[in-house]
Structure formats: structure tokens, C-alpha cells
Design a protein around this motif. Structure first.
Motif, PDB file in Angstrom:
ATOM      1  N   ALA A   1      -4.701   2.573  -1.949  1.00  0.00           N
ATOM      2  CA  ALA A   1      -4.985   2.571  -0.773  1.00  0.00           C
ATOM      3  C   ALA A   1      -5.335   0.846  -1.207  1.00  0.00           C
TER       4      ALA A   1
ATOM      5  N   ASP B   1      -2.713  -0.591  -0.523  1.00  0.00           N
ATOM      6  CA  ASP B   1      -2.340  -0.729   0.828  1.00  0.00           C
ATOM      7  C   ASP B   1      -2.523  -2.115   1.567  1.00  0.00           C
ATOM      8  N   ASP B   2      -4.222  -2.177   0.988  1.00  0.00           N
ATOM      9  CA  ASP B   2      -4.671  -3.466   2.075  1.00  0.00           C
ATOM     10  C   ASP B   2      -6.172  -3.283   1.328  1.00  0.00           C
TER      11      ASP B   2
ATOM     12  N   LEU C   1      -7.145   8.481  -4.645  1.00  0.00           N
ATOM     13  CA  LEU C   1      -7.201   7.819  -2.941  1.00  0.00           C
ATOM     14  C   LEU C   1      -7.462   6.312  -2.195  1.00  0.00           C
TER      15      LEU C   1
ATOM     16  N   LEU D   1      -1.731   8.192   5.620  1.00  0.00           N
ATOM     17  CA  LEU D   1      -2.685   9.211   5.384  1.00  0.00           C
ATOM     18  C   LEU D   1      -2.876   9.850   7.037  1.00  0.00           C
TER      19      LEU D   1
ATOM     20  N   ALA E   1      -9.149  -4.082   3.421  1.00  0.00           N
ATOM     21  CA  ALA E   1      -8.698  -2.833   4.616  1.00  0.00           C
ATOM     22  C   ALA E   1     -10.394  -2.065   3.546  1.00  0.00           C
TER      23      ALA E   1
ATOM     24  N   ARG F   1      -6.748  -2.485  10.282  1.00  0.00           N
ATOM     25  CA  ARG F   1      -5.873  -1.911   9.397  1.00  0.00           C
ATOM     26  C   ARG F   1      -6.426  -0.450   8.715  1.00  0.00           C
ATOM     27  N   LEU F   2      -5.230   0.045   8.568  1.00  0.00           N
ATOM     28  CA  LEU F   2      -5.326   1.893   8.141  1.00  0.00           C
ATOM     29  C   LEU F   2      -4.515   1.821   7.308  1.00  0.00           C
ATOM     30  N   PHE F   3      -4.738   3.116   7.148  1.00  0.00           N
ATOM     31  CA  PHE F   3      -3.557   3.515   6.105  1.00  0.00           C
ATOM     32  C   PHE F   3      -2.695   4.050   7.208  1.00  0.00           C
TER      33      PHE F   3
END
Lengths: 338, 253
Positions: free
Chosen positions: A208, A211-212, A204, B96, A215, B91-93
Motif C-alpha cells: 500500500a 501505491d499511495d 499489505l 484490493l 493514504a 485515496r484507496l487501494f
């Protein structure tokens, strides 16, 4: 309304079983069980039986497919962490040369060289690429593309480790069957482990980062450390494939750093679909036998091969695996539109 | 306010090309203190946050946490020291489930250290944290895909993610922007509770009414320069602040 012509349209429904929640497995009947198990177990069962059934030329193709499959899996694992590589040949070549050198100069048996090359190749890959994990996207890809070519040229010009002639007569694996099972076992094992890892908390975090990364950094996670770990894992799998190939061929040459080993895995993932590992596995199990069966066509082989690849990528941009998985979970029926 | 300041910022400076984004800004933050940071758009508030949290390296100046120099360290190192932040643009995923967004800070070595060498069941800890976030109207919120949640929920999810690090300093970059009145009303007591337990909070905010209700001190930035700092009442009375916000000197009747 004149009801002369009846309009019809296709209606799609998602199959209504939610067999898996987060932690509880609820199986309603043997049919549901088959529905879930069949697409997973059937390919595995076939792959496990194939080495016994298929011998000779096609036996070689099977080993070859698994070796490319390992490279495709290793590519997909790095891609899951946002590391887009064009240099699986680096991992492959490092593993091949480590195994070859240990066997040729130190006369170590494959039972030592293969694990040593797997581990050493992973460590070397991580060390080589560790310093450039801050680069993103195409910049990182360019470095990975260049490194194997650089190694190839160095070996060619300095004549190190056999130079252009390579290292001949290395120890083979005891039997053809064992080789095939090593390849199939390594391939299925990596597939299983990667699929497990990517759905764990560790995976995970890796996804992540893709993705970013900002963050993830604000969550006190050392993203560069994680990326280097991903390269190590990916590099070890690629090196295992290289070591396997070296002992299988009983010969080591600089062709292990060739562009083929960088590009074909990417093509396999493009065909199969990224992100699930099953797609990468599927892609390479299609591409390699396809490439071999076109051999009879002689010169046009590569052209036809490329054509098929282009058509399939345009036709199934999400990847063959994702397309099939989606269709598997859908009912389709034709309904009248009033 | 007890003893040694927790966070000391000294003469931070940052230039982006021709723009002096932050110029010689300094302040102190003590344990359990609540500092508000206000200023017109482009006054360098977010840059200041980025400088403190390591996302942007300062040209000059120092950031000290408990007397230890953390200037220019990597963002994850600084977060590991206990300075957590939220983002102006969350800024999140998004693909999910909401609670899985909290797994990331829970995978950090800081969290492991605080839990006595054991990660514990991360999913349970994440759900527990979200229980405090005021999603009580819908108990399924933690399990929903983050991308399907409304903006106000995402802001609070981002806050929960920052709190998951169990920080000593919490920096909130316009947490309330885009949140409804009732959402703000339910989040404020939560911040005050953590603040009373000793968490130092630095809050950048445009919603002054809500901000002034909770903060101990306010710092005002304009064109990257700190123009004043003081209690909410002092700041509101300051001529310079009025000038910065309205652009001109106005006579108030």
C-alpha cells in the motif's frame, strides 16, 4: 453470405477451478491438487536434487545462480515497498566485508561470521539508507547506486581491509555439497518467506505504501519506519549472499561492491517479472546459467547476452513468470467465426 | 458542550508561492461537536485540513489537541493521536478487496493500543466496520475489489477507513460530493450516531442543505480568510457570506 472461406479465431478461456478462497482450501481431486502443486513443487524438488547431481564447474554455476537469486529477491522485496534500488551491491558488499573481516582478523569460523554478517549487514544497510527513505523514485535509486561505488573507492584509496589486494585465504565451508545446500537453502527459504510475508497484513501495508503513501500515513502508519524495516530485511538477505560468496571464494576483494551485483539482479527481475518473487527467482536461474553457457563464444558473449535480455524484455514486458502463469491458467482453442 | 476544547486551531497561515491559501484561521472544536466548513472553490478549505492533519506544514500558527501542541508533526503521528480524515479525491487501494483497505489503519499501533495490546482478527474487525456503512443492499460489497465499486461506495469505504482508527476528531473533506441522494441519506444518520457518542466532526461540504441539517456551527472561508462563524441560521443570514458566494452584493426582495 458466401461460405467459401471460414474465419477462425483463437478463443481463450480461464481454467474454471477456483481452488483458493481467502481462508478455505477446497481441493476437488488429485488432478486439481497436481494442477496447483506441480508448478510449485517441481522447481523446488529439482533445485534440492541438483547439488547432488551437479558437481565441478556447473556446481559453481548453481551456487552463483542462487547468490544472484538472493540479490534479485532482495531487490524485489524493496521494490514491493516502493523502494526502487540500483544498489544491491551495497548489501552484498557489506555482508561480504563483515564476514571477511570477522574471519580474517578475529579468526571466527563461518558458522559465526555468516549469521553475524547477515544481521550486521541488514542493520548497516538500514542505518545507511534509513536517512534517505524520504526520497522517492530515481532520487532514492541514485543514492543506492552511489553508495557501493563510494565504499569501493574508499577501500581502494585508503587501503583499508586489504585495500586493492583484498583479504586472502579465508576459511572455506567444510564441503562443496554443504556450500551448495547453503546457497539453495537460503535461496528457497527467502523465496518462501518473502512470498508468505508479502501476502500477510504486514506485506499489505508495504504494498500500500508503494501505491499511495499519503493514504497509508492517514491510517496512522509510520511509513518511513516500515520502509526502514523493509531495507533491513532486504539488506540482510543481500548480506547473506555476500557472506556466502566470501567464504566460498575464500577471498575478499573490493569487487564485491562492483556494479554487476547492482545491475544483474535488476535484469533478472526485469526478465522474470516483478512483484511475485517467483519471477525474480526464475529470472536469475535463467540469466546466470545463460551467461555461463555463452562463455564459449568469447568476446561476443556480453553482446549476445544483452541481445537476449533486450528481446525478452520487449517480448514479455510483464515478465516471463507472469506470462507463463497466465498461459498455465488458460485454455486456448480455435473456433470458427460465423 | 463540556469544558476544555478537544481541538484548538490558532491563527494558521500558509502561503503557496504567490497565493495566500490560509490566513490567520482559527477555531475550536469540542467533544461531540459538529462543525461545518464552507466556502467557494479555492477558499483554502482543503489546505486547512492538510495543515491540521500534518500533510502540509504551516508557515505560522498552532494546532492543539487536548492542549498538546501537534503543529507540524508527521501525518501518521497526528493520525495516531486520533485525528482521522477522508480525502476529497478518494485515496484507496483499488486492486484490493474493499475490506482489505481497512487493514491498514488496523495495523497501526493506535489500533493495537485501543484493543488492549492485541490486534485481534483484523479481517473480522474490518468486515464488522463495513457492516455499518450501509452496504446492506449487497452483502458481497466488502469482498469485491475496490476498483469495481461505484463512486458513492468508495466514498463510504474511505469514511470507514477513517473510522477504523477510532478517532476522536474526524475531518471529512467533501464526503458527499458525487454521492447520490439516497447514499447521503443513509450516511448522515451514521455520522450523527458517532457524533452523539462523542466524536467531534469537522465537515467540509458544498451540499449546504444536507450540511445545515446536521451541524451545530458553520465556519465560512473565503480567499483563505475566515469571514464568519456561527449557527447555520446566522451564517445563512450573513451579508458577507452571500457576497462571497455570489461575488457581488445583491438586494434580496
Amino acid at each position: 453470405m458466401v461460405a467459401t472461406s471460414v474465419h477462425r479465431r483463437k478463443k481463450r478461456l480461464d481454467r474454471g477451478i477456483k481452488a483458493r478462497t481467502d481462508t478455505i482450501f477446497l481441493i476437488a481431486s488429485w488432478k486439481d491438487m497436481l494442477y496447483l502443486l506441480l508448478p510449485r513443487m517441481l522447481p523446488v524438488a529439482i533445485l534440492l536434487v541438483l547439488p547432488v547431481l551437479v558437481k565441478g564447474y556447473w556446481g559453481k554455476v548453481l551456487v552463483y545462480a542462487c547468490i544472484y537469486g538472493l540479490l534479485a529477491l532482495s531487490w524485489d522485496f524493496m521494490a514491493a515497498g516502493g523502494l526502487f534500488s540500483l544498489g544491491q551491491a551495497l548489501f552484498f558488499g557489506l555482508g561480504a566485508y563483515l564476514a571477511g573481516i570477522l574471519n580474517y582478523y578475529l579468526h571466527l569460523p563461518p558458522v559465526v561470521t555468516v549469521p553475524a554478517a547477515t544481521l550486521g549487514g541488514g542493520l548497516l544497510s538500514a542505518a545507511l539508507l534509513g536517512s534517505v527513505v524520504r526520497l522517492k523514485g530515481v532520487y532514492f535509486a541514485m543514492i543506492t547506486l552511489m553508495l557501493p561505488l563510494l565504499f569501493k573507492k574508499v577501500i581502494e584509496t585508503t587501503g583499508a581491509f586489504g585495500g586493492t589486494h583484498g583479504l586472502p585465504s579465508l576459511t572455506p565451508f567444510p564441503s562443496e555439497l554443504l556450500t551448495a545446500y547453503l546457497a539453495v537453502g537460503g535461496f528457497l527459504g527467502s523465496l518462501f518467506i518473502f512470498r508468505r510475508v508479502i501476502n500477510s497484513d504486514y506485506g499489505l501495508v508495504l504494498r500500500a505504501i508503494k501505491d499511495d503513501d499519503r493514504a497509508v500515513m492517514s491510517g496512522a502508519i509510520n511509513i518511513y519506519g516500515r520502509k526502514i524495516q523493509a531495507i533491513f530485511i532486504s539488506g540482510a538477505v543481500g548480506s547473506f549472499a555476500g557472506a556466502l560468496m566470501t567464504h566460498y571464494y575464500q577471498f575478499l576483494g573490493m569487487s564485491v561492491f562492483a556494479l554487476d551485483y547492482s545491475i544483474l539482479p535488476v535484469a533478472a527481475v526485469a526478465l522474470g517479472g516483478q512483484g511475485t518473487f517467483a519471477g525474480a527467482a526464475m529470472g536469475s536461474l535463467i540469466l546466470v546459467p545463460l551467461s555461463e553457457s555463452l562463455r564459449a563464444l568469447g568476446g561476443l558473449r556480453i553482446a549476445i547476452y544483452c541481445g537476449i535480455l533486450i528481446v525478452s524484455i520487449i517480448g514479455f514486458p510483464e515478465g516471463l513468470f507472469h506470462y507463463l502463469a497466465r498461459k498455465y491458467h488458460q485454455f486456448e482453442r480455435v473456433v470458427e467465426v460465423k | 458542550m463540556n469544558g476544555e476544547p478537544l481541538l484548538q486551531v490558532r491563527d494558521l497561515r500558509k502561503r503557496f508561492g504567490g497565493v495566500q491559501a490560509v490566513f490567520d484561521v482559527g477555531f475550536e472544536l469540542r467533544r461531540g461537536e459538529f462543525l461545518g466548513v464552507i466556502g467557494p472553490n479555492g477558499s483554502g478549505k482543503t489546505t486547512l485540513v492538510n495543515l491540521i492533519t500534518g500533510f502540509v506544514k504551516p508557515d505560522a500558527g498552532q494546532v492543539l489537541l487536548k492542549g498538546r501542541n501537534i503543529t507540524g508533526k508527521m501525518p501518521y503521528t497526528i493520525a495516531g493521536f486520533g485525528i482521522a480524515r477522508t480525502f476529497q479525491m478518494v485515496r484507496l487501494f483499488y486492486n484490493l478487496p474493499a475490506y482489505k483497505n481497512l487493514i491498514i489503519p488496523l495495523c497501526s499501533s493506535r489500533f493495537k493500543k485501543l484493543r488492549g495490546g492485541r490486534y485481534g482478527e483484523r479481517d473480522d474487525v474490518a468486515i464488522e466496520l463495513l457492516d455499518d456503512m450501509g452496504f446492506e443492499r449487497d452483502s458481497l460489497v466488502p469482498y469485491k475489489v475496490a476498483g469495481s465499486l461505484p463512486h458513492g461506495y468508495l466514498k463510504r469505504l474511505d469514511l470507514a477507513r477513517a473510522l477504523a482508527l477510532r478517532p476522536e476528531v474526524l475531518i471529512l473533506d467533501e464526503l458527499f460530493s458525487g454521492m447520490s441522494m439516497s447514499e447521503v441519506a443513509s450516511t448522515l444518520p451514521l455520522l450523527e450516531k458517532f457524533n452523539q457518542e462523542g466524536l467531534a466532526i469537522m465537515m467540509i461540504e458544498h451540499r449546504l442543505k444536507e450540511l445545515f441539517r446536521v451541524v451545530d456551527r458553520v465556519m465560512v472561508l473565503n480567499f483563505g480568510i475566515k469571514i464568519t462563524e456561527g449557527s447555520p441560521a446566522e451564517v445563512m443570514a450573513s451579508e458577507e457570506v452571500k457576497k462571497a458566494y455570489l461575488g457581488i452584493q445583491v438586494e434580496l426582495e
